[in-house]
Design a protein around this motif. Structure first.
Motif, PDB file in Angstrom:
ATOM      1  N   VAL A 104       0.852  -1.188   0.000  1.00 52.16           N
ATOM      2  CA  VAL A 104       0.000   0.000   0.000  1.00 52.16           C
ATOM      3  C   VAL A 104       0.889   1.239   0.000  1.00 52.16           C
ATOM      4  O   VAL A 104       1.874   1.307   0.742  1.00 52.16           O
ATOM      5  CB  VAL A 104      -0.919   0.030   1.235  1.00 52.16           C
ATOM      6  CG1 VAL A 104      -1.545   1.420   1.426  1.00 52.16           C
ATOM      7  CG2 VAL A 104      -2.017  -1.014   1.132  1.00 52.16           C
ATOM      8  N   VAL A 105       0.562   2.199  -0.851  1.00 47.07           N
ATOM      9  CA  VAL A 105       1.203   3.515  -0.814  1.00 47.07           C
ATOM     10  C   VAL A 105       0.097   4.561  -0.908  1.00 47.07           C
ATOM     11  O   VAL A 105      -0.683   4.561  -1.859  1.00 47.07           O
ATOM     12  CB  VAL A 105       2.204   3.722  -1.970  1.00 47.07           C
ATOM     13  CG1 VAL A 105       2.886   5.080  -1.816  1.00 47.07           C
ATOM     14  CG2 VAL A 105       3.240   2.613  -2.017  1.00 47.07           C
ATOM     15  N   VAL A 106       0.020   5.430   0.097  1.00 48.58           N
ATOM     16  CA  VAL A 106      -0.992   6.490   0.125  1.00 48.58           C
ATOM     17  C   VAL A 106      -0.297   7.838   0.216  1.00 48.58           C
ATOM     18  O   VAL A 106       0.684   7.990   0.961  1.00 48.58           O
ATOM     19  CB  VAL A 106      -1.958   6.314   1.317  1.00 48.58           C
ATOM     20  CG1 VAL A 106      -2.962   7.476   1.361  1.00 48.58           C
ATOM     21  CG2 VAL A 106      -2.703   4.986   1.212  1.00 48.58           C
ATOM     22  N   HIS A 180       5.811   5.983  -6.845  1.00 51.06           N
ATOM     23  CA  HIS A 180       6.569   5.113  -5.946  1.00 51.06           C
ATOM     24  C   HIS A 180       6.016   3.690  -5.980  1.00 51.06           C
ATOM     25  O   HIS A 180       6.779   2.712  -6.014  1.00 51.06           O
ATOM     26  CB  HIS A 180       6.511   5.665  -4.527  1.00 51.06           C
ATOM     27  CG  HIS A 180       7.212   4.834  -3.507  1.00 51.06           C
ATOM     28  ND1 HIS A 180       8.541   4.486  -3.610  1.00 51.06           N
ATOM     29  CD2 HIS A 180       6.767   4.270  -2.348  1.00 51.06           C
ATOM     30  CE1 HIS A 180       8.893   3.748  -2.564  1.00 51.06           C
ATOM     31  NE2 HIS A 180       7.833   3.600  -1.792  1.00 51.06           N
ATOM     32  N   ALA A 181       4.695   3.569  -6.000  1.00 49.42           N
ATOM     33  CA  ALA A 181       4.075   2.240  -6.051  1.00 49.42           C
ATOM     34  C   ALA A 181       4.476   1.500  -7.319  1.00 49.42           C
ATOM     35  O   ALA A 181       4.790   0.300  -7.288  1.00 49.42           O
ATOM     36  CB  ALA A 181       2.559   2.372  -5.966  1.00 49.42           C
ATOM     37  N   ALA A 182       4.468   2.203  -8.446  1.00 48.79           N
ATOM     38  CA  ALA A 182       4.866   1.571  -9.716  1.00 48.79           C
ATOM     39  C   ALA A 182       6.312   1.093  -9.646  1.00 48.79           C
ATOM     40  O   ALA A 182       6.648   0.005 -10.129  1.00 48.79           O
ATOM     41  CB  ALA A 182       4.680   2.548 -10.869  1.00 48.79           C
ATOM     42  N   GLN A 183       7.165   1.888  -9.024  1.00 49.92           N
ATOM     43  CA  GLN A 183       8.566   1.500  -8.908  1.00 49.92           C
ATOM     44  C   GLN A 183       8.739   0.270  -8.019  1.00 49.92           C
ATOM     45  O   GLN A 183       9.603  -0.575  -8.276  1.00 49.92           O
ATOM     46  CB  GLN A 183       9.376   2.687  -8.379  1.00 49.92           C
ATOM     47  CG  GLN A 183       9.514   3.801  -9.421  1.00 49.92           C
ATOM     48  CD  GLN A 183      10.019   5.107  -8.862  1.00 49.92           C
ATOM     49  OE1 GLN A 183      10.103   5.293  -7.650  1.00 49.92           O
ATOM     50  NE2 GLN A 183      10.355   6.034  -9.745  1.00 49.92           N
ATOM     51  N   LEU A 184       7.918   0.137  -6.974  1.00 50.26           N
ATOM     52  CA  LEU A 184       7.980  -1.050  -6.120  1.00 50.26           C
ATOM     53  C   LEU A 184       7.630  -2.314  -6.909  1.00 50.26           C
ATOM     54  O   LEU A 184       8.224  -3.381  -6.694  1.00 50.26           O
ATOM     55  CB  LEU A 184       7.031  -0.892  -4.934  1.00 50.26           C
ATOM     56  CG  LEU A 184       7.438   0.110  -3.859  1.00 50.26           C
ATOM     57  CD1 LEU A 184       6.314   0.283  -2.842  1.00 50.26           C
ATOM     58  CD2 LEU A 184       8.721  -0.331  -3.154  1.00 50.26           C
ATOM     59  N   ILE A 185       6.663  -2.190  -7.818  1.00 49.54           N
ATOM     60  CA  ILE A 185       6.318  -3.336  -8.669  1.00 49.54           C
ATOM     61  C   ILE A 185       7.438  -3.610  -9.669  1.00 49.54           C
ATOM     62  O   ILE A 185       7.845  -4.750  -9.879  1.00 49.54           O
ATOM     63  CB  ILE A 185       4.972  -3.091  -9.372  1.00 49.54           C
ATOM     64  CG1 ILE A 185       3.821  -3.182  -8.350  1.00 49.54           C
ATOM     65  CG2 ILE A 185       4.759  -4.096 -10.509  1.00 49.54           C
ATOM     66  CD1 ILE A 185       2.458  -2.869  -8.905  1.00 49.54           C
ATOM     67  N   GLU A 186       7.969  -2.557 -10.264  1.00 51.96           N
ATOM     68  CA  GLU A 186       9.021  -2.727 -11.263  1.00 51.96           C
ATOM     69  C   GLU A 186      10.272  -3.389 -10.675  1.00 51.96           C
ATOM     70  O   GLU A 186      10.916  -4.203 -11.334  1.00 51.96           O
ATOM     71  CB  GLU A 186       9.378  -1.364 -11.864  1.00 51.96           C
ATOM     72  CG  GLU A 186       8.291  -0.797 -12.767  1.00 51.96           C
ATOM     73  CD  GLU A 186       8.490   0.681 -13.058  1.00 51.96           C
ATOM     74  OE1 GLU A 186       9.545   1.225 -12.671  1.00 51.96           O
ATOM     75  OE2 GLU A 186       7.582   1.284 -13.667  1.00 51.96           O
ATOM     76  N   ALA A 195      -2.724   1.844  -4.274  1.00 47.20           N
ATOM     77  CA  ALA A 195      -2.012   3.121  -4.195  1.00 47.20           C
ATOM     78  C   ALA A 195      -2.890   4.272  -4.651  1.00 47.20           C
ATOM     79  O   ALA A 195      -3.761   4.115  -5.511  1.00 47.20           O
ATOM     80  CB  ALA A 195      -0.748   3.072  -5.049  1.00 47.20           C
ATOM     81  N   GLY A 196      -2.615   5.432  -4.093  1.00 51.27           N
ATOM     82  CA  GLY A 196      -3.340   6.638  -4.485  1.00 51.27           C
ATOM     83  C   GLY A 196      -3.160   7.705  -3.430  1.00 51.27           C
ATOM     84  O   GLY A 196      -2.183   7.693  -2.678  1.00 51.27           O
TER      85      GLY A 196
END
Length: 424
Positions: A104-106, A180-186, A195-196
């Motif tokens: 989770v990233v908020v 940041h969330a996208a980078q964690l997946i990448e 995330a949001g």
């Protein structure tokens, strides 16, 4: 050999002025309706700016429990409702996911401002006592003080035991959280991220702060037309509130399960200007740099951009700064691609707006429609791009660029790309 990991959006949840849910939100944008009205959440009689873009939000009707309605700050309630919609929209069985691979990233600029301010007034006898009476503190006051309580509540909601974080970078928080969330997946830290961003800043302290620097519009006599980005008569932003939460998944995993993909998070970058707390350099160099790097990371050129979602706050300096940044970052393409600001319709919800604007971009890709800049009637010679005045426009959007600018000098850019069609 496995390809590089990519993050895609498979679920969208929105709480915004003018409608709850992504469908109502998109209907408002494509109709060009404004949700800016006289402020009602508190008595604003003493303030210079007395208008806002408020959400018509009933926590119980939106699906929260009586306890959540009683104990959670409005910003947290927005986040939970948006997360519920996004998770349902994704079609994922969250209970079947490996919890350590779920994160989770908020993002939020001001966290639980409303309940924090209310709690302070209680313990300080309306602000009159410097030495507060902690025995009068409401039970949740510590949670209201700590913005990460929102990320914690969303993590508990979806059962995340992977990376959980809170991003607070002012008005770029919503972009930065999803980036940041996208980078964690990448980088393989997680396979699914909820995330949001969320903010509910329409409180006396927030309104007073923006009043003091005259950043908000004083057009109290015509609130529907007060938010007018890029218009020659613009005189400040209209404060708003809301949230947008997404389900991000690793692209190949989403394809394997046949998920509906709204778009890919193709590139992201952020920069600072090390210049001024509220001021902006007129040449837009830092935003232009963020745009250039985001496109490079996406493997795209300026000519590939089909739509620009502008920060478009409606202040004199921002709109000129941003126009200069588009020209510097995209060259001639800046004069050819449609640009619009949805803040003209839903106001400026501080940290939340970056995620709300990502939702608008993902839906623009989905539907082949560009939202308008409402209230744009009189041209400014310094703002000379195609700002899609007043009416939505049918337009193929395969690549969308969305940008944000925040107090403190934060500048962020994100590129969303139509996901490649997978053969079944």
């Amino acid at each position: 050999m496995m390809g590089a990991r990519k993050a895609v959006i498979t679920g969208i949840g929105v709480v915004a002025p003018g409608g709850i849910g992504r469908v109502a939100f998109w209907d408002l944008l494509t109709a060009g309706r404004t949700a800016t009205r006289p402020l009602t959440l508190f008595d604003a009689t003493r303030f210079r700016s007395r208008i806002a873009a408020e959400c018509e939000f009933d926590p119980i009707a939106a699906g929260l429990t009586a306890e959540e309605a009683e104990t959670k700050d409005r910003a947290c309630q927005f986040a939970l409702v948006s997360a519920d919609e996004a998770m349902a929209d994704s079609g994922l069985d969250f209970q079947a996911l490996a919890p350590e691979r779920l994160g989770v990233v908020v993002g939020s600029a001001v966290g639980c401002t409303m309940r924090l301010e209310e709690g302070y007034l209680v313990v300080s006898q309306g602000g009159e006592q410097w030495l507060v009476d902690e025995s009068q503190a409401p039970p949740g006051l510590y949670d209201y003080l700590v913005p990460s309580s929102i990320a914690r509540d969303v993590a508990w909601r979806c059962g995340a035991e992977g990376p959980v974080s809170m991003i607070s970078t002012g008005c770029t928080s919503g972009l930065d959280a999803v980036g940041h969330a996208a980078q964690l997946i990448e980088d393989g830290s997680a396979d699914v991220i909820v995330a949001g961003a969320t903010d509910a800043p329409i409180s006396p302290i927030s309104v007073a702060c923006f009043d003091a620097i005259k950043a908000t519009s004083p057009n109290n006599g015509d609130p529907e037309h007060a938010s007018r980005p890029f218009d020659r008569r613009r005189d400040g932003f209209v404060i708003g509130e809301g949230a947008a939460i997404f389900v991000l998944e690793e692209a190949e995993a989403a394809a394997r399960r046949g998920a509906h993909v709204y778009s890919e998070i193709a590139g992201f970058a952020s920069r600072g200007n090390a210049f001024h707390m509220t001021g902006l350099r007129p040449d837009g160099r830092e935003m232009a740099e963020a745009i250039t790097v985001a496109l490079r990371r996406a493997g795209l050129a300026p000519e590939d951009v089909d739509y620009i979602n502008a920060h478009g706050s409606g202040t004199k300096q921002n709109d000129r700064h941003e126009t200069a940044a588009f020209k510097a970052g995209l060259g001639q393409r800046a004069h050819e691609v449609p640009v619009s600001s949805i803040k003209s319709m839903v106001g400026h919800s501080l940290g939340a707006i970056g995620s709300i604007e990502i939702a608008a971009c993902a839906l623009a890709v989905e539907h082949g429609m560009v939202p308008p800049t409402a209230n744009l009637e009189q041209d400014d010679a310094a703002c000379d791009l195609d700002y899609v005045p007043k009416k939505a426009r049918k337009h193929q959007v395969d690549v969308a660029l969305t940008v944000g600018s925040g107090f403190g000098g934060f500048q962020s850019a994100m590129v969303l790309r139509r996901a490649e069609r997978q053969e079944t």
